[in-house]
Scaffold this motif. Structure first.
Motif, PDB file in Angstrom:
ATOM      1  N   ARG A 108      10.183  15.126   4.692  1.00 46.78           N
ATOM      2  CA  ARG A 108       9.357  16.293   4.684  1.00 46.78           C
ATOM      3  C   ARG A 108       8.207  16.525   3.444  1.00 46.78           C
ATOM      4  NH1 ARG A 108      12.413  20.371   7.448  1.00 46.78           N
ATOM      5  NH2 ARG A 108      10.431  21.718   6.926  1.00 46.78           N
ATOM      6  N   ILE A 109       8.336  15.708   2.645  1.00 48.15           N
ATOM      7  CA  ILE A 109       7.412  15.955   1.504  1.00 48.15           C
ATOM      8  C   ILE A 109       6.936  14.692   1.066  1.00 48.15           C
ATOM      9  CG2 ILE A 109       7.318  16.218  -1.191  1.00 48.15           C
ATOM     10  CD1 ILE A 109      10.162  17.847  -0.891  1.00 48.15           C
ATOM     11  N   LEU A 110       7.486  13.267   0.845  1.00 49.80           N
ATOM     12  CA  LEU A 110       6.791  12.091   0.438  1.00 49.80           C
ATOM     13  C   LEU A 110       5.763  11.568   1.505  1.00 49.80           C
ATOM     14  CD1 LEU A 110       9.451  10.678  -1.760  1.00 49.80           C
ATOM     15  CD2 LEU A 110       7.971  12.270  -2.490  1.00 49.80           C
ATOM     16  N   ILE A 111       6.451  11.254   2.660  1.00 51.99           N
ATOM     17  CA  ILE A 111       5.741  10.776   3.849  1.00 51.99           C
ATOM     18  C   ILE A 111       4.595  11.392   4.123  1.00 51.99           C
ATOM     19  CG2 ILE A 111       5.893   9.618   6.087  1.00 51.99           C
ATOM     20  CD1 ILE A 111       8.738   8.782   5.541  1.00 51.99           C
ATOM     21  N   PRO A 112       4.573  12.834   4.266  1.00 53.10           N
ATOM     22  CA  PRO A 112       3.473  13.417   4.525  1.00 53.10           C
ATOM     23  C   PRO A 112       2.391  13.319   3.707  1.00 53.10           C
ATOM     24  CG  PRO A 112       5.395  14.722   5.059  1.00 53.10           C
ATOM     25  CD  PRO A 112       5.929  13.424   4.453  1.00 53.10           C
ATOM     26  N   SER A 113       2.791  13.334   2.291  1.00 51.82           N
ATOM     27  CA  SER A 113       1.926  12.839   1.133  1.00 51.82           C
ATOM     28  C   SER A 113       1.068  11.701   1.148  1.00 51.82           C
ATOM     29  CB  SER A 113       2.478  13.170  -0.152  1.00 51.82           C
ATOM     30  OG  SER A 113       3.079  14.418  -0.148  1.00 51.82           O
ATOM     31  N   GLY A 119       2.764   6.891  -6.801  1.00 53.97           N
ATOM     32  CA  GLY A 119       1.598   7.750  -7.322  1.00 53.97           C
ATOM     33  C   GLY A 119       2.049   9.104  -7.264  1.00 53.97           C
ATOM     34  N   ILE A 120       3.089   9.487  -6.496  1.00 54.29           N
ATOM     35  CA  ILE A 120       3.482  10.813  -6.331  1.00 54.29           C
ATOM     36  C   ILE A 120       4.212  11.365  -7.670  1.00 54.29           C
ATOM     37  CG2 ILE A 120       4.972  12.587  -4.921  1.00 54.29           C
ATOM     38  CD1 ILE A 120       4.369  10.679  -2.281  1.00 54.29           C
ATOM     39  N   ASP A 121       3.858  12.572  -7.954  1.00 54.61           N
ATOM     40  CA  ASP A 121       4.485  13.364  -9.208  1.00 54.61           C
ATOM     41  C   ASP A 121       6.005  13.337  -9.014  1.00 54.61           C
ATOM     42  OD1 ASP A 121       5.004  14.499 -11.600  1.00 54.61           O
ATOM     43  OD2 ASP A 121       3.618  15.971 -11.200  1.00 54.61           O
ATOM     44  N   ASP A 122       6.761  12.763  -9.902  1.00 60.98           N
ATOM     45  CA  ASP A 122       8.253  12.734  -9.997  1.00 60.98           C
ATOM     46  C   ASP A 122       8.827  14.269 -10.082  1.00 60.98           C
ATOM     47  OD1 ASP A 122       8.571  10.099  -9.804  1.00 60.98           O
ATOM     48  OD2 ASP A 122       8.902   9.747 -11.885  1.00 60.98           O
ATOM     49  N   SER A 123       7.847  15.184 -10.541  1.00 66.28           N
ATOM     50  CA  SER A 123       8.504  16.648 -10.588  1.00 66.28           C
ATOM     51  C   SER A 123       8.501  17.246  -9.411  1.00 66.28           C
ATOM     52  CB  SER A 123       7.502  17.512 -11.646  1.00 66.28           C
ATOM     53  OG  SER A 123       6.065  17.244 -10.893  1.00 66.28           O
ATOM     54  N   ILE A 124       7.845  16.700  -8.381  1.00 66.45           N
ATOM     55  CA  ILE A 124       8.217  17.147  -7.072  1.00 66.45           C
ATOM     56  C   ILE A 124       9.420  17.058  -6.415  1.00 66.45           C
ATOM     57  CG2 ILE A 124       7.112  17.022  -4.782  1.00 66.45           C
ATOM     58  CD1 ILE A 124       4.262  16.689  -5.914  1.00 66.45           C
ATOM     59  N   ILE A 125       9.885  15.703  -6.865  1.00 67.75           N
ATOM     60  CA  ILE A 125      11.041  15.050  -6.202  1.00 67.75           C
ATOM     61  C   ILE A 125      12.285  15.840  -6.777  1.00 67.75           C
ATOM     62  CG2 ILE A 125      12.524  13.365  -5.866  1.00 67.75           C
ATOM     63  CD1 ILE A 125       9.856  11.418  -5.910  1.00 67.75           C
ATOM     64  N   LYS A 126      12.135  16.073  -8.175  1.00 65.55           N
ATOM     65  CA  LYS A 126      13.098  16.663  -8.830  1.00 65.55           C
ATOM     66  C   LYS A 126      13.548  18.181  -8.490  1.00 65.55           C
ATOM     67  CE  LYS A 126      12.744  13.678 -12.954  1.00 65.55           C
ATOM     68  NZ  LYS A 126      12.284  13.614 -14.203  1.00 65.55           N
ATOM     69  N   ALA A 127      12.126  18.904  -8.027  1.00 66.11           N
ATOM     70  CA  ALA A 127      12.313  20.231  -7.887  1.00 66.11           C
ATOM     71  C   ALA A 127      12.915  20.387  -6.299  1.00 66.11           C
ATOM     72  CB  ALA A 127      10.810  20.771  -7.632  1.00 66.11           C
ATOM     73  N   LEU A 153       0.699  -1.190  -0.004  1.00 67.55           N
ATOM     74  CA  LEU A 153      -0.011   0.093  -0.006  1.00 67.55           C
ATOM     75  C   LEU A 153       0.961   1.277   0.058  1.00 67.55           C
ATOM     76  CD1 LEU A 153      -2.777  -1.012   2.591  1.00 67.55           C
ATOM     77  CD2 LEU A 153      -3.004  -0.827   0.012  1.00 67.55           C
ATOM     78  N   PHE A 154       1.879   1.297   1.001  1.00 67.09           N
ATOM     79  CA  PHE A 154       2.808   2.548   1.037  1.00 67.09           C
ATOM     80  C   PHE A 154       3.530   2.473  -0.393  1.00 67.09           C
ATOM     81  CE2 PHE A 154       2.551   2.200   5.532  1.00 67.09           C
ATOM     82  CZ  PHE A 154       2.140   3.339   5.778  1.00 67.09           C
ATOM     83  N   LEU A 155       3.841   1.615  -0.921  1.00 65.16           N
ATOM     84  CA  LEU A 155       4.908   1.513  -2.242  1.00 65.16           C
ATOM     85  C   LEU A 155       3.810   1.987  -3.246  1.00 65.16           C
ATOM     86  CD1 LEU A 155       7.492   0.899  -3.608  1.00 65.16           C
ATOM     87  CD2 LEU A 155       6.456  -1.198  -4.110  1.00 65.16           C
ATOM     88  N   ALA A 156       2.618   1.610  -3.402  1.00 70.55           N
ATOM     89  CA  ALA A 156       1.750   2.255  -4.425  1.00 70.55           C
ATOM     90  C   ALA A 156       1.472   3.512  -4.084  1.00 70.55           C
ATOM     91  CB  ALA A 156       0.377   1.388  -4.393  1.00 70.55           C
ATOM     92  N   GLY A 157       1.339   4.209  -3.099  1.00 64.75           N
ATOM     93  CA  GLY A 157       1.265   5.584  -2.602  1.00 64.75           C
ATOM     94  C   GLY A 157       2.417   6.312  -3.182  1.00 64.75           C
TER      95      GLY A 157
END
Length: 300
Positions: free
Chosen positions: A211-216, A189-197, A182-186
């Motif tokens: 700070r970004i992925l886990i709170p999402s 599903g997060i946009d890669d552009s957020i990580i790159k930024a 479930l966590f891996l699917a979540g």
């Protein structure tokens, strides 16, 4: 012209009523065999039913008998301990495995399959396997002693103070892979552009996750908590296969209490009261979780 219009009206009528007709047997079965039997159990909890059902109203005598039973409080305490540790470790282990697999490591598919495999087993199989592994006379303790470590002991399975923790171990082994999926699917599903930024801004990988992925993953956390809470509260087959509620009543849980009092001890009313208390516990967990998730969704 009139023929085509009548045919169109028939199609419209079919589109309107066919789904309802298809779903009506399932709906009726759910109303009868789920909510109907919940209501029936609730009524029995207010009667003096013993070996056979009796339908004369008797007030809260069965609940009084339940709350005066020390074994019930032992089972309730064990449920709190097992449920808390089971949910906590499933969350930690599942999230850690999901983060590791999210790095797109080699053999990810094979590792994901291995982690998910325990969920394909029934809790009876899991309990039986861990009972063999934790048996002091034939399991882990014997293997380590045979290797020369004669002072090693791991007798949790037969230790009244530690038996409930063996249920936690088996439960976490069974369910953490499902939580990982479930966590891996979540995460995927997060946009890669957020990580790159974030990487362009100089954020390290641990910081990005913290700070970004886990709170999402808030909706995933909600789903995981809901599923794990339900599994913990209605746990029966795992405990029966692993410890049988023993030694003594040291690993007893409400589901075993309910089964034994209702079906083996001829105290149907007390068993029904314990079943309703389990239902109230599920509702007490479900309603606050749904309320918090609804409020957070409205804020977004």
């Amino acid at each position: 012209m009139s023929g085509s219009s009548s045919q169109g009206s028939l199609h419209a009528l079919a589109d309107r009523w066919l789904p309802k007709l298809v779903l009506s047997p399932t709906l009726a079965a759910s109303l009868i065999f789920v909510y109907g039997f919940i209501a029936w159990t609730g009524w029995l909890s207010f009667t003096e039913s013993r070996l056979m059902p009796r339908y004369e109203w008797a007030g809260v005598v069965q609940y009084q008998a339940l709350f005066e039973n020390e074994r019930w409080w032992t089972a309730a305490a064990n449920l709190g301990l097992f449920g808390g540790l089971f949910i906590l470790f499933c969350l930690l282990v599942g999230l850690l495995m999901a983060v590791l697999l999210d790095q797109k490591i080699r053999a990810e598919g094979a590792l994901r399959t291995i982690y998910l495999y325990p969920m394909a087993l029934s809790f009876v199989v899991t309990g039986t396997a861990w009972k063999w592994m934790l048996n002091p006379d034939m399991g882990l303790q014997k293997v380590v002693v045979d290797l020369g470590f004669t002072d090693f002991t791991f007798d949790w399975l037969v230790n009244p103070d530690m038996a409930i923790y063996t249920v936690v171990i088996a439960g976490v082994w069974q369910s953490s892979g499902f939580v990982m999926a479930l966590f891996l699917a979540g995460l995927r599903g997060i946009d890669d552009s957020i990580i790159k930024a974030a990487q362009v801004d100089g954020a390290s990988l641990p910081t990005i996750y913290r700070r970004i992925l886990i709170p999402s993953l808030r909706p995933v956390f909600f789903s995981v908590l809901l599923i794990l809470s339900h599994i913990a509260i209605k746990s029966f087959d795992l405990v029966m296969a692993l410890t049988g509620g023993g030694p003594g009543n040291s690993s007893d849980v409400p589901a075993i209490f309910m089964y034994q009092f209702a079906f083996t001890r001829g105290q149907l009313g007390v068993g029904a009261a314990s079943a309703m208390m389990m239902l109230f516990t599920i509702v007490a967990v479900l309603v606050p979780l749904m309320y918090m998730e609804t409020r957070s969704a409205k804020r977004v």
